[in-house]
Design an enzyme around this catalytic site. Structure first.
Site, short mmCIF file in Angstrom:
data_model
loop_
_atom_site.label_atom_id
_atom_site.label_comp_id
_atom_site.label_asym_id
_atom_site.label_seq_id
_atom_site.Cartn_x
_atom_site.Cartn_y
_atom_site.Cartn_z
N SER A 176 16.74 11.28 14.65
CA SER A 176 17.73 10.68 14.27
C SER A 176 19.06 11.70 14.25
CB SER A 176 17.41 10.09 12.73
OG SER A 176 16.85 9.00 13.09
N LYS A 191 10.00 3.81 2.70
CA LYS A 191 10.81 2.53 2.84
C LYS A 191 10.42 1.44 1.91
CE LYS A 191 11.14 3.18 7.89
NZ LYS A 191 10.78 2.62 9.17
N ASP A 241 15.35 -2.25 10.59
CA ASP A 241 14.41 -2.01 11.60
C ASP A 241 13.86 -3.44 11.93
OD1 ASP A 241 13.50 0.76 11.24
OD2 ASP A 241 12.35 0.50 9.35
N TYR A 270 7.58 6.74 20.22
CA TYR A 270 8.52 7.30 21.34
C TYR A 270 8.25 8.80 21.53
CZ TYR A 270 11.03 8.79 17.24
OH TYR A 270 11.49 9.15 15.86
P1 NAP Z 1 2.06 3.18 8.33
O1 NAP Z 1 2.64 2.21 7.27
O2 NAP Z 1 1.47 4.28 7.81
O3 NAP Z 1 0.91 2.36 9.12
C1 NAP Z 1 0.10 3.03 9.97
C2 NAP Z 1 -0.90 1.96 10.75
O4 NAP Z 1 -1.56 2.75 11.82
C3 NAP Z 1 -1.76 1.18 10.04
O5 NAP Z 1 -1.77 -0.16 10.45
C4 NAP Z 1 -2.89 1.83 9.98
O6 NAP Z 1 -4.17 1.13 9.66
C5 NAP Z 1 -3.07 2.45 11.40
N1 NAP Z 1 -3.80 3.56 11.66
C6 NAP Z 1 -3.48 4.67 11.16
N2 NAP Z 1 -4.64 5.54 11.69
C7 NAP Z 1 -5.34 4.87 12.24
C8 NAP Z 1 -6.79 5.09 12.86
N3 NAP Z 1 -7.06 6.33 13.10
N4 NAP Z 1 -7.30 4.04 13.51
C9 NAP Z 1 -6.83 2.91 13.50
N5 NAP Z 1 -5.65 2.50 13.07
C10 NAP Z 1 -5.04 3.40 12.55
O7 NAP Z 1 3.06 3.56 9.35
P2 NAP Z 1 4.22 2.72 9.90
O8 NAP Z 1 5.54 2.97 9.19
O9 NAP Z 1 3.84 1.26 10.07
O10 NAP Z 1 4.43 3.26 11.28
C11 NAP Z 1 3.18 2.83 12.41
C12 NAP Z 1 3.72 3.35 13.60
O11 NAP Z 1 4.96 2.74 14.15
C13 NAP Z 1 3.85 4.79 13.78
O12 NAP Z 1 3.30 5.46 15.16
C14 NAP Z 1 5.57 5.00 13.73
O13 NAP Z 1 6.02 6.41 14.42
C15 NAP Z 1 5.90 3.72 14.57
N6 NAP Z 1 7.46 3.50 14.16
C16 NAP Z 1 8.39 3.84 15.13
C17 NAP Z 1 9.52 3.17 14.75
C18 NAP Z 1 10.54 3.19 15.70
O14 NAP Z 1 11.71 3.10 15.58
N7 NAP Z 1 10.13 3.28 17.07
C19 NAP Z 1 9.65 2.80 13.48
C20 NAP Z 1 8.71 2.56 12.56
C21 NAP Z 1 7.66 2.96 12.99
P3 NAP Z 1 -4.62 1.09 8.20
O15 NAP Z 1 -3.90 -0.09 7.75
O16 NAP Z 1 -6.16 0.56 8.49
O17 NAP Z 1 -4.27 2.29 7.50
#
Ligand code: NAP
Length: 305
Positions: free
Chosen positions: A27, A76, A131, A248
């Site tokens: 960012s 968030k 988002d 990404y």
């Molecule tokens: P979060 O709230 O921590 O959620 C993580 C997700 O991944 C949950 O569904 C979790 O499942 C799952 N997970 C984690 N470890 C796992 C494993 N070992 N096996 C299976 N599932 C697993 O994080 P978030 O903010 O939602 O972000 C999720 C992803 O989106 C990240 O990779 C982040 O970098 C990406 N993201 C990208 C952007 C962008 O602008 N491109 C913006 C936001 C997020 P459980 O519910 O079972 O824990």
């Protein structure tokens, strides 16, 4: 032509992203390019902040008359309770990723802090969510996909997965398949969607026929050694037209590589990051975001890092 920013002076104003971890964030590169292209005497910084310190960090930025903040993992949801005022976007999507500081003198209307050269008497924090719109913008832009009427498999029901599933439902998809390691979280998202958008069919299982899109919203893929977020014994990539991975960095996850090999249209989460950041800069500056400059800086940062 690119104009270098003015040197930092006592007049320079600041924005920042708060998160933990934060060192990987693209960012600052993207926002400083946007700020320079707008000719503003601002800088955008990044701070590692623990959840227990988030309130103090927001109040500190407010006291120092920052223009605004971005919030990333894990802040968030917590921020919903901490800001003085929630925009409709933050209320609708249940998360705050952008804060604009606003001021007023006496009984006047609240105005963005950028409009004050001297500190106003009162300052408040106003929380937005940029988002959700960015997810559908990114998908539409990169994958040339009509979401209305589409059938979509969403992997993950954390913060990003929940927002994505709700936004896709509001965008008129026909059917959603929600898969999450912790099934109760996918169930909770399904319940929300059934209540708010009853026309959207929601299943808590893999699809059994061809679909339009797989969306990875899990953190699986961030590390090279991660297993696939998709269970290959339950769903084949041959059965989807397109794959969007919110990750990404790395720019090509194993999921995206396999998707391309299977002949799918495939894209990573850079376009989502770009559009959420562009909207945040618009909220702070009141001007259209210089998307081309921001995109170029983001691509350079992620692909050359
Ligand atoms: P979060 O709230 O921590 O959620 C993580 C997700 O991944 C949950 O569904 C979790 O499942 C799952 N997970 C984690 N470890 C796992 C494993 N070992 N096996 C299976 N599932 C697993 O994080 P978030 O903010 O939602 O972000 C999720 C992803 O989106 C990240 O990779 C982040 O970098 C990406 N993201 C990208 C952007 C962008 O602008 N491109 C913006 C936001 C997020 P459980 O519910 O079972 O824990």
């Amino acid at each position: 032509m690119f104009e270098p920013p003015e040197p930092i002076s006592a007049r320079t104003r600041f924005c920042a992203v708060l998160g933990q971890p934060i060192k990987h964030s693209a960012s600052p590169a993207m926002q400083n390019a946007g700020i320079a292209a707008l000719g503003l005497d601002w800088r955008y910084l990044a701070f590692e902040v623990r959840p227990s310190d988030l309130n103090g960090a927001i109040l500190g930025a407010q006291a120092m008359h920052f223009i605004g903040l971005n919030l990333t993992v894990p802040h968030k949801l917590l921020a919903l309770e901490l800001v003085d005022m929630l925009d409709e976007s933050a209320r609708t999507w249940g998360a705050v990723n952008t804060i604009r500081f606003e001021g007023r003198e006496g009984e006047q209307a609240w105005r963005p802090l950028r409009e004050f050269s001297d500190a106003p008497l009162e300052i408040r924090s106003h929380g937005f969510n940029t988002d959700a719109d960015a997810i559908v913008q990114g998908i539409a832009e990169d994958l040339d996909l009509e979401l209305r009427g589409a059938r979509v498999l969403v992997l993950g029901a954390g913060g990003a997965g929940r927002t994505a599933a709700l936004k896709l439902a509001s965008a008129g998809v026909r059917e959603l398949f929600l898969i999450n390691r912790t099934p109760s979280k996918a169930q909770a998202v399904a319940d929300e969607i059934r209540q708010l958008w009853p026309a959207v069919k929601v299943s808590l299982d893999y699809p059994t026929s061809k679909i339009d899109l797989v969306l990875n919203a899990t953190s699986l893929g961030l590390k090279r050694e991660d297993p696939s977020p998709l269970d290959p014994s339950r769903f084949s990539l041959q059965e989807t037209a397109a794959v969007y991975d919110m990750i990404y960095r790395p720019a090509e996850t194993t999921l995206l590589k396999r998707a391309r090999q299977a002949g799918c249209r495939a894209a990573n989460g850079l376009s989502m990051l770009l559009h959420q950041g562009a909207r945040a800069l618009e909220i702070w500056s009141g001007q259209p975001a210089p998307i081309a400059a921001m995109r170029e800086a983001l691509w350079q940062n992620v692909n050359n890092a």
